[in-house]
Write a protein that holds these residues in place. Structure first.
Motif: not given
Length: 647
Positions: A508, A515-516, A617-618
């Motif tokens: 990302q 990117r996902t 991811r985050y």
């Protein structure tokens, strides 16, 4: 009481968030401009790594067996026609002696009885009747010169039609053939002799996480090994120092990184501690190899096309001397070159070829040029001199190319018999490829040329695991070209050309095509070709470009990144040569999938993320938000709790 309990809970939440962020191993971006031999970083330096001296067991005399595939002959060797010849260059390390060569042979159908002769330095070593499926050739006492055992294999078969024999008679030396050695491993005495003629594994001992300097040295070493041992690149391992004594092995070397220490030898280990020493040992100037064949007898060539006024590279600069072909029927001289051998952003647009050949009668033969197996030019043979210019079609170019010069000549009256004069031709090494600027390829095929003359390497985080993956990629890329690659460790991913290795958030940040965590790959009609669910982790290798330049990204969508190791092993099973397209993708199991987006009707449709994939991811951002909320709650509630306590 309840207020104090609430504050304790907030403290625990804050502590959990801080510990979780530390476990991520992320490092904030730092401005730096690494140069060859020096690296400067604003972060706090790691404590010095002071390894204990290595302990070695006593070397003992024993036998070793190496297949031809291990020694770089991946497809073995082939002897063609009624009088075939092939030369094997077999490495023999110090302290070892050749015992025997165990040949495994395969033959074309209908081959008549003949014989095999083996010579070393012009002296006969062995003779045997053919055909025979296997032969054991004793080699005791055969001289080894400069670490190489040179064996010339010659076959002889009776044939009435030598032209037919040229096409039909084949003896294949299988790559399962083995060289048998015996001896006692001998440690190197000088830095120049540290890497012997044959190495199977190099183990680097360094701290985890490594310092930027240690990581830089490992990447240089990876490129050095691929250049030094083409076709048989040693395995590169990153390990901690062993506690038990090491057993000396003639095909294994150890490198120990110790900050501030000069280069020195300790048994079968090399101690390093400065980038200056690492650069002196592992780096080479970028560009093509110095031409080994000056070609003094070459005549000045008058231009045949205006393109020849541009840049050029000779066959000598590509590492080829005068090539000579002799025989009947079809005779071929081959030249292999990579686009990266030509320099950054260059590709061939023409070929100027010169050869001197035996007198050729009109309409008895012609020369044919092929690029990657496709013919693109032909010209009749006449007289004794061949001098031509041929445009090179851009559509035939690949990352790694094979140029074939094929002579087809029929003797007078078709007499392909013993006693008839053979056709001979010698190709001039001053023949050259005419070059033009611009990128000929895209996607994964554009690499490693897109990384020239120097590229940056960003690791998220900088640890031994990610460093090992990056080193493996550098090895695979370097194996495809003679031009030395120059990787430089970068503390930030905002440079180009860039090789990046990281986790779920990096695609990302870099604007990669994938990117996902979850997506669908559909065509122009909306038909799904591939569906990846957000909760299903995958690893991907993506080649794409930004305004700053080309990027090569290795990333994963899992929480740990362990999926990257099996992915890279599968992707590089045949080296970088087999990778094409723009994206290579693989899940925890299953086959490797490669595809292109820019040159096809396929497009990526992101799928909604699940809570688990979102957290993976985050995760760093989520923990930072929780930390901030905990701090704000403490600031807001602490005065109320204090007043209640006093009351």
């Amino acid at each position: 009481m309840k207020g104090r309990t609430f504050i304790k809970v907030l403290y625990l939440l804050l502590l959990f968030a801080l510990v979780s962020c530390q476990e991520r191993g992320e490092r904030p971006p730092q401005a730096a401009s690494p140069q060859v031999g020096t690296l400067s970083y604003d972060s706090k330096p790691l404590p010095p790594f002071k390894p204990e001296p290595l302990a070695w067991t006593a070397p003992v005399w024993q036998g070793y067996s190496l297949t031809l595939r291990t020694l770089g002959y991946r497809t073995g060797a082939e002897l063609t026609s009624a009088q075939g010849e092939a030369t094997l260059y077999l490495p023999v390390n110090p302290g070892l002696e050749p015992e025997a060569l165990e040949l495994k042979l395969a033959f074309s159908p209908g081959l008549p009885q003949g014989y095999l002769e083996i010579l070393s330095q012009g002296q006969p070593v062995f003779q045997a009747a053919l055909p025979a499926a296997s032969l054991l050739i004793p080699l005791k006492g055969v001289k080894v010169e400069r670490g190489l055992l040179t064996l010339t294999l010659r076959t002889q078969f009776p044939a009435k039609d030598l032209c037919a024999a040229q096409e039909l008679f084949r003896v294949h030396v299988l790559p399962e053939s083995r060289l048998l050695l015996a001896g006692r491993p001998t440690p190197p005495e000088t830095l120049a002799s540290f890497f012997p003629p044959h190495v199977e594994r190099v183990v680097v001992h360094l701290p985890d996480p490594p310092s930027p300097e240690a990581a830089q040295a490992v990447l240089w070493l990876a490129g050095f090994l691929a250049r030094t041992y083409p076709g048989r690149v040693p395995e590169l391992r990153l390990e901690a120092l062993p506690k038990a004594p090491l057993e000396p092995h003639p095909f294994v070397r150890h490198v120990v990184w110790q900050e501030g220490e000069g280069a020195r030898l300790e048994g079968f280990a090399l101690h390093l501690g400065s980038l200056r020493e690492a650069a002196r040992l592992f780096l080479a100037e970028p560009g093509l190899l110095q031409a080994p064949f000056p070609g003094e007898a070459t005549e000045a060539l008058s231009l045949k096309a205006p393109e020849e006024l541009g840049p050029r590279v000779s066959l000598a600069e590509l590492g080829y001397g005068p090539q000579r072909v002799e025989g009947f029927g079809v005779l071929t001289a081959s030249y292999a070159f990579a686009l990266a051998d030509l320099g950054p952003k260059r590709h061939p647009v023409g070929l100027r070829l010169r050869a001197v050949h035996s007198p050729a009668l009109s309409q008895r033969g012609y020369v044919e040029l092929l690029l990657n197996g496709v013919a693109f030019y032909s010209e009749p043979l006449e007289g004794t001199l061949l001098d031509l210019y041929a445009p090179v079609p851009a559509r035939l170019l690949e990352r790694n190319n094979t140029l074939e010069v094929r002579f087809r000549y029929a003797p007078a009256e078709g007499q392909c018999t013993y006693g008839a004069l053979p056709f001979t031709a010698t190709l001039d090494p001053a023949s050259y490829l005419v070059l033009e600027g611009g990128e000929a390829l895209s996607g994964l095929d554009a690499f490693p040329q897109a990384l020239l003359p120097r590229f940056w390497v960003y690791l998220e985080p900088l640890d031994s695991f990610k460093l090992g993956l990056a080193a493996r990629l550098v090895q695979a890329l370097q194996e495809t070209t003679k031009t030395p690659l120059l990787p430089e460790i970068s503390p930030t991913p905002d440079r180009a050309p860039l090789l990046a290795v990281g986790g779920p958030g990096l695609p990302q940040a870099l604007g990669a095509p994938l990117r996902t965590p979850g997506f669908r790959l559909v065509d122009s009609r909306g038909t799904p070709w591939l569906v990846v669910q957000p909760e299903g982790p995958y690893a991907a290798l993506q080649a794409f470009s930004q305004k700053k330049g080309p990027l090569l990204l290795l990333s994963h969508t899992s929480t740990t990144g362990e999926i990257l190791a099996p992915f890279l092993e599968e992707a590089l099973k045949e080296g970088w040569f087999a990778l094409h397209g723009e994206i290579a993708l693989r899940g925890p199991s299953g086959p490797l999938v490669t595809f292109s987006l820019s040159k096809s009707a396929l497009r990526v449709q992101p799928l909604p993320e699940t809570p688990a994939s979102f957290l993976a991811r985050y995760r760093k951002e989520v923990y930072l938000v929780l930390t901030a909320l905990a701090l704000l709650s403490l600031v807001a509630l602490y005065p109320k709790v204090v007043r209640r306590g006093k009351a």
